[in-house]
Write a protein that holds these residues in place. Sequence first.
Motif, short mmCIF file in Angstrom:
data_model
loop_
_atom_site.label_atom_id
_atom_site.label_comp_id
_atom_site.label_asym_id
_atom_site.label_seq_id
_atom_site.Cartn_x
_atom_site.Cartn_y
_atom_site.Cartn_z
N SER A 146 1.55 6.59 3.59
CA SER A 146 0.36 5.76 3.42
C SER A 146 -0.91 6.58 3.63
N LEU A 150 -4.03 7.34 0.99
CA LEU A 150 -5.46 7.17 1.26
C LEU A 150 -6.23 8.44 0.95
N TYR A 153 -6.57 8.63 -2.82
CA TYR A 153 -7.62 7.73 -3.30
C TYR A 153 -9.00 8.30 -3.00
N ILE A 187 -5.29 -0.21 -1.60
CA ILE A 187 -5.83 0.36 -0.36
C ILE A 187 -5.70 -0.63 0.79
N THR A 190 -2.10 -0.81 1.94
CA THR A 190 -1.76 0.43 2.64
C THR A 190 -2.24 0.38 4.08
N LEU A 191 -3.46 -0.10 4.30
CA LEU A 191 -4.01 -0.22 5.65
C LEU A 191 -3.21 -1.24 6.47
#
Length: 252
Positions: A146, A150, A153, A187, A190-191
């Motif tokens: 993950s 990030l 991205y 996103i 993922t967080l």
Amino acid sequence: DAAGTLVAELDDLNLFLRAMMLGVGLVVSFYFFPLLIAIGASDSEQTDWTSGYLAAINSEVVGPWLGAWTVFAAGISNIAMFQAELSSDAFQLMGMADRGHLPKLFSKRSRHGTPTFGLILGTAVIVVMGVSDLDQLVEMLNFNYSLSLLLEYAAFFKLRISRPELERPYRIPLNTFGCAIFFFPAIAMTLVVMSLATFTTFYFALGSWITGSLVFYAKKRASKRSPDGVYEPLVSGSVETPATVSESSAPS
């Protein structure tokens, strides 16, 4: 993203894009429809869905032969995912070595064109981590994965803003704001996944970050003393290689 690390090895990029689109459709279909049919054909509760339960349902509803084929297909799928992950990790190490971020050892290829030492390192890490608890290992892997997403991205938006004219194999047909909306669900999820990790996973990730940072700065300091073979920064419309660097530095 495993296939994305191998795109530089391909001659036909259009074929790669078509294969990626087809692959996404196949993956979604092969997950969605078997699960939909299995859930509809059984009276199982959510707590029943443990490892191997899909094969058990197939054996009960259709017959033992389908359960056996399900187990066989799962085994082949796991082997394929292992090979894809090992290959992508090895090519990522080779790319970092080509850019001067890792020792040149990892940029060496075998006579078949494969990054030998990257494959050896990946295999060694897998063997060492293979004795760990599986659930904890999956959690640590997903957390670090993950984090890498990030970073990908962030790099995507950084290059879209700072290097819009940089030559790219392909480009998402959206502006920066459109890309932000497009990536927001991924996103956010993922967080959320990262927030569910245990303290053990946080400590493991912290140790990985510190180790990676130390290796990076040690290599960067060594490169300043011996800059041969280190890449220059990316320039608009071109990607330099060690060969082009050595040619440009050769006396005329």
